[in-house]
Motif scaffolding. Sequence first.
Motif, PDB file in Angstrom:
ATOM      1  N   UNK A 238       0.640  -1.195  -0.144  1.00 24.19           N
ATOM      2  CA  UNK A 238      -0.100  -0.348   0.092  1.00 24.19           C
ATOM      3  C   UNK A 238       0.562   0.805  -0.309  1.00 24.19           C
ATOM      4  N   UNK A 239       0.956   2.716  -0.684  1.00 26.10           N
ATOM      5  CA  UNK A 239       1.643   3.191  -1.348  1.00 26.10           C
ATOM      6  C   UNK A 239       2.060   4.418  -0.066  1.00 26.10           C
ATOM      7  N   UNK A 240       0.425   3.978   0.912  1.00 29.77           N
ATOM      8  CA  UNK A 240       0.775   4.956   2.512  1.00 29.77           C
ATOM      9  C   UNK A 240       1.552   4.193   3.349  1.00 29.77           C
ATOM     10  N   UNK A 241       1.801   2.544   2.967  1.00 27.10           N
ATOM     11  CA  UNK A 241       2.260   1.787   4.283  1.00 27.10           C
ATOM     12  C   UNK A 241       3.439   2.356   3.582  1.00 27.10           C
ATOM     13  N   UNK A 242       4.389   2.104   2.443  1.00 26.01           N
ATOM     14  CA  UNK A 242       5.463   2.099   2.080  1.00 26.01           C
ATOM     15  C   UNK A 242       6.155   3.788   2.360  1.00 26.01           C
ATOM     16  N   UNK A 243       5.264   4.608   2.848  1.00 19.69           N
ATOM     17  CA  UNK A 243       5.621   6.372   2.927  1.00 19.69           C
ATOM     18  C   UNK A 243       6.573   6.399   3.487  1.00 19.69           C
ATOM     19  N   UNK A 244       5.415   5.778   5.063  1.00 15.84           N
ATOM     20  CA  UNK A 244       5.493   5.501   6.650  1.00 15.84           C
ATOM     21  C   UNK A 244       7.005   4.506   6.810  1.00 15.84           C
ATOM     22  N   UNK A 245       7.329   3.349   6.198  1.00 17.07           N
ATOM     23  CA  UNK A 245       8.359   2.663   6.408  1.00 17.07           C
ATOM     24  C   UNK A 245       9.086   3.785   5.592  1.00 17.07           C
ATOM     25  N   UNK A 246       9.914   3.923   4.296  1.00 13.00           N
ATOM     26  CA  UNK A 246      10.450   5.370   3.564  1.00 13.00           C
ATOM     27  C   UNK A 246      10.890   6.297   4.502  1.00 13.00           C
ATOM     28  N   UNK A 247      10.301   6.838   5.089  1.00 15.98           N
ATOM     29  CA  UNK A 247      10.490   7.833   6.114  1.00 15.98           C
ATOM     30  C   UNK A 247      11.031   7.851   7.173  1.00 15.98           C
ATOM     31  N   UNK A 248      10.394   6.612   7.756  1.00 17.80           N
ATOM     32  CA  UNK A 248      10.936   5.932   9.165  1.00 17.80           C
ATOM     33  C   UNK A 248      12.410   5.560   9.013  1.00 17.80           C
ATOM     34  N   UNK A 277      19.489  -0.906  -0.031  1.00 22.96           N
ATOM     35  CA  UNK A 277      18.796  -0.244  -0.537  1.00 22.96           C
ATOM     36  C   UNK A 277      18.280   1.490  -0.413  1.00 22.96           C
ATOM     37  N   UNK A 278      18.843   2.155  -1.756  1.00 22.64           N
ATOM     38  CA  UNK A 278      18.611   3.516  -1.921  1.00 22.64           C
ATOM     39  C   UNK A 278      16.296   3.545  -1.932  1.00 22.64           C
ATOM     40  N   UNK A 279      16.677   2.717  -2.879  1.00 24.95           N
ATOM     41  CA  UNK A 279      14.422   2.191  -3.702  1.00 24.95           C
ATOM     42  C   UNK A 279      14.320   1.696  -3.271  1.00 24.95           C
ATOM     43  N   UNK A 287       8.225 -13.128 -11.210  1.00 26.00           N
ATOM     44  CA  UNK A 287       7.622 -12.830 -10.086  1.00 26.00           C
ATOM     45  C   UNK A 287       6.126 -13.147 -10.327  1.00 26.00           C
ATOM     46  N   UNK A 288       5.802 -11.216 -10.531  1.00 29.39           N
ATOM     47  CA  UNK A 288       4.691 -11.114 -10.775  1.00 29.39           C
ATOM     48  C   UNK A 288       3.712 -11.228 -12.124  1.00 29.39           C
ATOM     49  N   UNK A 289       4.639 -12.210 -12.998  1.00 24.59           N
ATOM     50  CA  UNK A 289       3.700 -13.083 -13.945  1.00 24.59           C
ATOM     51  C   UNK A 289       3.177 -14.494 -13.241  1.00 24.59           C
ATOM     52  N   UNK A 290       3.780 -15.010 -11.919  1.00 21.76           N
ATOM     53  CA  UNK A 290       3.167 -15.996 -11.370  1.00 21.76           C
ATOM     54  C   UNK A 290       2.266 -15.354 -10.439  1.00 21.76           C
ATOM     55  N   UNK A 291       2.317 -14.752  -9.564  1.00 24.62           N
ATOM     56  CA  UNK A 291       1.733 -14.823  -8.572  1.00 24.62           C
ATOM     57  C   UNK A 291       1.378 -12.665  -8.511  1.00 24.62           C
ATOM     58  N   UNK A 292      -0.162 -12.359  -8.814  1.00 26.70           N
ATOM     59  CA  UNK A 292      -0.261 -10.876  -9.431  1.00 26.70           C
ATOM     60  C   UNK A 292      -0.399 -10.057  -7.923  1.00 26.70           C
ATOM     61  N   UNK A 293      -0.438 -10.861  -7.260  1.00 31.57           N
ATOM     62  CA  UNK A 293      -0.198 -10.547  -5.438  1.00 31.57           C
ATOM     63  C   UNK A 293       1.288  -9.220  -5.106  1.00 31.57           C
ATOM     64  N   UNK A 294       2.785  -9.925  -6.151  1.00 31.21           N
ATOM     65  CA  UNK A 294       3.351  -9.841  -5.780  1.00 31.21           C
ATOM     66  C   UNK A 294       4.169  -7.760  -6.941  1.00 31.21           C
ATOM     67  N   UNK A 295       3.162  -8.107  -8.137  1.00 29.20           N
ATOM     68  CA  UNK A 295       3.021  -6.213  -8.796  1.00 29.20           C
ATOM     69  C   UNK A 295       3.306  -5.373  -7.438  1.00 29.20           C
ATOM     70  N   UNK A 296       2.561  -5.233  -6.792  1.00 29.76           N
ATOM     71  CA  UNK A 296       2.244  -3.362  -5.683  1.00 29.76           C
ATOM     72  C   UNK A 296       3.607  -4.214  -4.747  1.00 29.76           C
ATOM     73  N   UNK A 297       4.266  -4.873  -5.030  1.00 30.77           N
ATOM     74  CA  UNK A 297       4.463  -4.629  -3.543  1.00 30.77           C
ATOM     75  C   UNK A 297       6.108  -4.350  -3.515  1.00 30.77           C
ATOM     76  N   UNK A 298       6.556  -3.829  -1.786  1.00 28.29           N
ATOM     77  CA  UNK A 298       7.706  -3.107  -2.213  1.00 28.29           C
ATOM     78  C   UNK A 298       8.619  -3.394  -0.960  1.00 28.29           C
ATOM     79  N   UNK A 299       9.980  -3.520  -1.109  1.00 23.57           N
ATOM     80  CA  UNK A 299      10.824  -3.688   0.081  1.00 23.57           C
ATOM     81  C   UNK A 299      11.619  -3.227   0.142  1.00 23.57           C
ATOM     82  N   UNK A 300      11.652  -3.007   1.355  1.00 24.38           N
ATOM     83  CA  UNK A 300      13.036  -2.079   2.010  1.00 24.38           C
ATOM     84  C   UNK A 300      13.453  -2.937   3.400  1.00 24.38           C
ATOM     85  N   UNK A 301      15.219  -2.879   3.270  1.00 28.85           N
ATOM     86  CA  UNK A 301      15.576  -2.848   4.163  1.00 28.85           C
ATOM     87  C   UNK A 301      16.930  -1.465   5.148  1.00 28.85           C
TER      88      UNK A 301
END
Length: 309
Positions: A238-248, A277-279, A287-301
């Motif tokens: 969810x873009x709002x959740x990703x924004x929170x993680x990014x800012x944190x 990772x910066x981004x 993965x997106x073709x095999x699992x459509x849920x993956x399309x909107x996923x963002x991973x930050x470490x």
Amino acid sequence: MHQPIMLQAVVDGLRVRPGGCYVDATCGSGGHARAVAEALQGQGWLVVLDRDRNALERTIARLDGCGVDVVAIHSAFAEVEAVLQAEKINSVDGMLFDIGVSSEQLDTPERGFSFRFDAPLDMRMDRSAGISAAEWLQAVAEDELVRVLRRYGEEPRARAVAAGIVRAAAAGQMATTGELVAVVEKVVGRRGRIHPATRTFQAIRMAVNDEIGQLRRGLAAGLKILNPGGRMAVITFHSGEDRIVKHFFREHEGRDEALAQGGSRWCGELPRGRRVNRRALVAGDAECAANPRARSAKLRIFEKAAKGD
Ligand SMILES: C[S@@+](CC[C@H](N)C(=O)[O-])C[C@H]1O[C@@H](n2cnc3c(N)ncnc32)[C@H](O)[C@@H]1O
């Protein structure tokens, strides 16, 4: 079965080391947890947490015979520090948050998460606590509902949808997913590929489970209990959740600000660390073709600073 997203990137990103102690704070069906357990190569600890008891049971079964010590805890991850302390675990080497709902939750009609089935409007991840979506909609003020639909669902017709829901709830017609779908369809109509109730269901689910509050508290607690040099991986949908993680993460990485008298001073939030990772990382095409849920996923470490850094 829920397909774990960006599995290898998560295990690599956490830099799982045999002998360490790792936490999967949203174990779901145990896909990521199993991979972390395997990377531990028979040495170390794995703590698995979920606020959904069914998820915890699936994970425990999936970890059977994994060769490492497993501690399974039924809890929301906002409480991760306290529940780990109760198990005499004061610090950990890595932590994963894979935020949101699982395929099993969406595909189980009686959980009330999906507009695809007609079922009681529950939507609680933890069915032993809190109030159901039906009860929440019965009590919510119309303005608050508009805010939730806009902020969490980005619903362009938020005001009209909220008015329809409040009217139906007052008439005693807001107890099932089917009744909620009917209101949204009446207001929004049925056009395009995406079901018109998608945004409304997502927004109400996020409010009922306080998902934003959980995320903020979980990130803070997680970073606090990480060992120096330990890593945190967060997957959002969810873009709002990703924004929170990014800012944190940005705030805890901080920045050097120039001083008028020369030199510089570090400004930011403690504890300190660095973005690995910066981004945000995203899933590849296969993965997106095999699992459509993956399309909107963002991973930050994020990596907590080592002692002396
Ligand atoms: C996307 S699934 C995780 C899937 C898992 N990584 C796997 O490989 O199967 C999200 C899980 O997080 C759980 N969850 C969501 N918010 C939570 C919270 N605040 N505390 C604990 N668990 C939570 C949900 O109940 C769900 O089981």
